[in-house]
Design a protein around this motif. Structure first.
Motif, PDB file in Angstrom:
ATOM      1  N   ASP A 171      50.527  39.996  41.097  1.00  0.00           N
ATOM      2  CA  ASP A 171      50.257  39.393  39.788  1.00  0.00           C
ATOM      3  C   ASP A 171      48.760  39.205  39.544  1.00  0.00           C
ATOM      4  O   ASP A 171      48.354  38.567  38.566  1.00  0.00           O
ATOM      5  CB  ASP A 171      50.960  38.033  39.679  1.00  0.00           C
ATOM      6  N   LYS A 172      47.944  39.720  40.478  1.00  0.00           N
ATOM      7  CA  LYS A 172      46.476  39.641  40.393  1.00  0.00           C
ATOM      8  C   LYS A 172      45.954  38.207  40.461  1.00  0.00           C
ATOM      9  O   LYS A 172      44.870  37.908  39.970  1.00  0.00           O
ATOM     10  CB  LYS A 172      45.961  40.348  39.133  1.00  0.00           C
ATOM     11  N   LYS A 173      46.710  37.348  41.102  1.00  0.00           N
ATOM     12  CA  LYS A 173      46.252  35.982  41.361  1.00  0.00           C
ATOM     13  C   LYS A 173      45.674  35.964  42.776  1.00  0.00           C
ATOM     14  O   LYS A 173      46.250  35.400  43.712  1.00  0.00           O
ATOM     15  CB  LYS A 173      47.418  35.005  41.208  1.00  0.00           C
ATOM     16  N   PHE A 174      44.518  36.612  42.900  1.00  0.00           N
ATOM     17  CA  PHE A 174      43.990  36.918  44.218  1.00  0.00           C
ATOM     18  C   PHE A 174      43.522  35.675  44.988  1.00  0.00           C
ATOM     19  O   PHE A 174      43.708  35.591  46.198  1.00  0.00           O
ATOM     20  CB  PHE A 174      42.850  37.924  44.092  1.00  0.00           C
ATOM     21  N   GLU A 175      42.914  34.730  44.295  1.00  0.00           N
ATOM     22  CA  GLU A 175      42.414  33.544  44.984  1.00  0.00           C
ATOM     23  C   GLU A 175      43.561  32.739  45.594  1.00  0.00           C
ATOM     24  O   GLU A 175      43.472  32.279  46.738  1.00  0.00           O
ATOM     25  CB  GLU A 175      41.625  32.676  44.008  1.00  0.00           C
ATOM     26  N   GLU A 176      44.667  32.603  44.843  1.00  0.00           N
ATOM     27  CA  GLU A 176      45.823  31.876  45.359  1.00  0.00           C
ATOM     28  C   GLU A 176      46.434  32.612  46.551  1.00  0.00           C
ATOM     29  O   GLU A 176      46.807  31.991  47.555  1.00  0.00           O
ATOM     30  CB  GLU A 176      46.871  31.711  44.255  1.00  0.00           C
ATOM     31  N   ALA A 177      46.545  33.932  46.423  1.00  0.00           N
ATOM     32  CA  ALA A 177      47.090  34.734  47.531  1.00  0.00           C
ATOM     33  C   ALA A 177      46.215  34.596  48.767  1.00  0.00           C
ATOM     34  O   ALA A 177      46.720  34.429  49.896  1.00  0.00           O
ATOM     35  CB  ALA A 177      47.191  36.195  47.107  1.00  0.00           C
ATOM     36  N   GLU A 178      44.907  34.649  48.565  1.00  0.00           N
ATOM     37  CA  GLU A 178      43.968  34.553  49.685  1.00  0.00           C
ATOM     38  C   GLU A 178      44.113  33.216  50.413  1.00  0.00           C
ATOM     39  O   GLU A 178      44.117  33.171  51.655  1.00  0.00           O
ATOM     40  CB  GLU A 178      42.552  34.713  49.135  1.00  0.00           C
ATOM     41  N   ASN A 179      44.252  32.150  49.666  1.00  0.00           N
ATOM     42  CA  ASN A 179      44.387  30.821  50.280  1.00  0.00           C
ATOM     43  C   ASN A 179      45.639  30.737  51.154  1.00  0.00           C
ATOM     44  O   ASN A 179      45.591  30.209  52.274  1.00  0.00           O
ATOM     45  CB  ASN A 179      44.450  29.742  49.194  1.00  0.00           C
TER      46      ASN A 179
ATOM     47  N   LEU B 165      45.985  40.483  53.361  1.00  0.00           N
ATOM     48  CA  LEU B 165      44.698  39.882  53.004  1.00  0.00           C
ATOM     49  C   LEU B 165      43.643  40.970  52.793  1.00  0.00           C
ATOM     50  O   LEU B 165      42.833  40.887  51.863  1.00  0.00           O
ATOM     51  CB  LEU B 165      44.250  38.910  54.096  1.00  0.00           C
ATOM     52  N   GLY B 166      43.676  41.996  53.621  1.00  0.00           N
ATOM     53  CA  GLY B 166      42.753  43.122  53.441  1.00  0.00           C
ATOM     54  C   GLY B 166      42.933  43.787  52.086  1.00  0.00           C
ATOM     55  O   GLY B 166      41.957  44.140  51.405  1.00  0.00           O
ATOM     56  N   LYS B 167      44.189  43.959  51.671  1.00  0.00           N
ATOM     57  CA  LYS B 167      44.464  44.565  50.362  1.00  0.00           C
ATOM     58  C   LYS B 167      43.988  43.659  49.220  1.00  0.00           C
ATOM     59  O   LYS B 167      43.534  44.145  48.180  1.00  0.00           O
ATOM     60  CB  LYS B 167      45.957  44.875  50.238  1.00  0.00           C
ATOM     61  N   VAL B 168      44.083  42.348  49.426  1.00  0.00           N
ATOM     62  CA  VAL B 168      43.567  41.399  48.428  1.00  0.00           C
ATOM     63  C   VAL B 168      42.052  41.557  48.300  1.00  0.00           C
ATOM     64  O   VAL B 168      41.509  41.591  47.197  1.00  0.00           O
ATOM     65  CB  VAL B 168      43.938  39.942  48.808  1.00  0.00           C
ATOM     66  N   TYR B 169      41.367  41.677  49.438  1.00  0.00           N
ATOM     67  CA  TYR B 169      39.915  41.893  49.405  1.00  0.00           C
ATOM     68  C   TYR B 169      39.573  43.217  48.718  1.00  0.00           C
ATOM     69  O   TYR B 169      38.608  43.309  47.947  1.00  0.00           O
ATOM     70  CB  TYR B 169      39.340  41.885  50.820  1.00  0.00           C
ATOM     71  N   MET B 170      40.356  44.253  49.006  1.00  0.00           N
ATOM     72  CA  MET B 170      40.117  45.560  48.376  1.00  0.00           C
ATOM     73  C   MET B 170      40.232  45.460  46.857  1.00  0.00           C
ATOM     74  O   MET B 170      39.413  46.020  46.120  1.00  0.00           O
ATOM     75  CB  MET B 170      41.116  46.594  48.901  1.00  0.00           C
ATOM     76  N   ALA B 171      41.249  44.747  46.389  1.00  0.00           N
ATOM     77  CA  ALA B 171      41.454  44.602  44.949  1.00  0.00           C
ATOM     78  C   ALA B 171      40.285  43.894  44.288  1.00  0.00           C
ATOM     79  O   ALA B 171      39.994  44.111  43.107  1.00  0.00           O
ATOM     80  CB  ALA B 171      42.753  43.847  44.687  1.00  0.00           C
ATOM     81  N   GLN B 172      39.584  43.058  45.059  1.00  0.00           N
ATOM     82  CA  GLN B 172      38.438  42.325  44.530  1.00  0.00           C
ATOM     83  C   GLN B 172      37.105  43.008  44.843  1.00  0.00           C
ATOM     84  O   GLN B 172      36.040  42.455  44.611  1.00  0.00           O
ATOM     85  CB  GLN B 172      38.432  40.901  45.094  1.00  0.00           C
ATOM     86  N   LYS B 173      37.210  44.227  45.396  1.00  0.00           N
ATOM     87  CA  LYS B 173      36.042  45.042  45.731  1.00  0.00           C
ATOM     88  C   LYS B 173      35.141  44.375  46.773  1.00  0.00           C
ATOM     89  O   LYS B 173      33.930  44.585  46.792  1.00  0.00           O
ATOM     90  CB  LYS B 173      35.237  45.402  44.479  1.00  0.00           C
ATOM     91  N   GLU B 174      35.751  43.590  47.639  1.00  0.00           N
ATOM     92  CA  GLU B 174      35.031  42.973  48.750  1.00  0.00           C
ATOM     93  C   GLU B 174      35.288  43.830  49.999  1.00  0.00           C
ATOM     94  O   GLU B 174      36.081  43.487  50.884  1.00  0.00           O
ATOM     95  CB  GLU B 174      35.511  41.530  48.951  1.00  0.00           C
ATOM     96  N   TYR B 175      34.601  44.969  50.031  1.00  0.00           N
ATOM     97  CA  TYR B 175      34.978  46.011  50.976  1.00  0.00           C
ATOM     98  C   TYR B 175      34.628  45.684  52.432  1.00  0.00           C
ATOM     99  O   TYR B 175      35.360  46.074  53.342  1.00  0.00           O
ATOM    100  CB  TYR B 175      34.344  47.335  50.554  1.00  0.00           C
TER     101      TYR B 175
END
Length: 289
Positions: A34-42, A61-71
């Motif tokens: 759902d692109k709620k990356f910060e909540e997923a990361e927590n 978590l790696g995929k969440v970082y990828m979606a946020q371009k935090e490579y």
């Protein structure tokens, strides 16, 4: 009897914690979708804090970082997943992708350091799962794009293209077309594109064939033919911003600047954040002033 009760209590406790972690992991996956990356990361960080052997939590978590371009963070996290499950081809593949994305934003020295890591991860993925289409495509693209001193090898790219023919014929033929272009065997490249268009040219699933072919025609300065190819892409996938952006590029190369601007505007109407069309439109507006 007392020991038995304690033992059963521990089993129930650990099973309950495992099920809770799994529920939390599924919740994190849904939040990421759902692109709620910060909540997923927590949530994922809390899961890992409780159990740093949870390979799947690191992977998600790696995929969440990828979606946020935090490579870089993605690379570190996928490395943890790979370390925990060395035989998981999907983890190796995503680690290779993270290295590749990081390399694209790095200087030449960092790229030289990352190149063997990218190649190694894709090669491991293919060794573990020969049917992994994305890994074979990634490996072929690496061989095509990397300079020789970083591991580029056109003949190895051809091997991957041939292997892909039985797994995903359109992708295999597109790789082979690129290989023949690189080898300057243009007749053989054209032969691959002809087969692609004849067999798959009316299937919207393979509309990107027209995109690749259109830019090849641009490279040959066949601008009107490129425009027709991009028009076909628009016809097949009119809901994609990239279709109009590519058609805009065709018009721009042909010197039809007002038509090009119209297409870039259509792309931005579909996706206001489509950077390529934003940049192209700004450049043309300045040019026409």
């Amino acid at each position: 009897m007392k020991r038995t009760i304690i033992y059963l209590t521990l089993i129930i406790f650990f099973n309950a914690n495992f099920l809770l972690a799994q529920d939390n992991l599924e919740n994190a996956k849904q939040l990421a979708n759902d692109k709620k990356f910060e909540e997923a990361e927590n949530i994922l960080e809390k899961i890992i804090d409780k159990n740093d052997n949870n390979a799947e939590a690191y992977f998600v978590l790696g995929k969440v970082y990828m979606a946020q371009k935090e490579y870089e963070d993605a690379s570190d996290t996928f490395e943890e997943a790979v370390e925990l499950e060395k035989d998981n081809p999907e983890y190796h593949f995503w680690l290779g992708r993270a290295y590749g994305a990081d390399a694209q934003e790095s200087n030449i020295i960092s790229q030289a350091m990352l190149a063997p890591k990218i190649k190694t991860q894709f090669e491991i993925t293919v060794a573990l799962d020969g049917n992994n289409i994305d890994a074979r495509i990634g490996l072929a693209q690496f061989y095509l794009q990397a300079p020789g001193f970083m591991g580029g090898d056109v003949d190895k790219a051809m091997e991957q293209g041939k292997a892909l023919l039985t797994l995903d014929e359109p992708q295999g033929r597109m790789i082979l077309a690129q290989v023949y272009q690189e080898k300057e065997q243009l007749d053989l490249a054209d032969e691959q594109y002809k087969i692609l268009l004849d067999k798959f040219g009316n299937d919207k699933k393979y509309a990107h064939i027209y995109n690749v072919y259109g830019y090849r025609l641009i490279s040959l300065k066949k601008y009107n033919e490129a425009i027709e190819a991009f028009k076909k892409q628009v016809e097949l996938v009119p809901n994609k911003a990239n279709s109009y952006d590519s058609l805009g590029d065709g018009y721009r190369k042909a010197g039809k600047l007002k038509l090009a601007m119209e297409q870039y505007k259509k792309a931005l109407a579909i996706d206001p954040n489509f950077e390529a069309s934003k940049d192209n439109l700004e450049e043309l507006e300045d040019e026409l002033k």
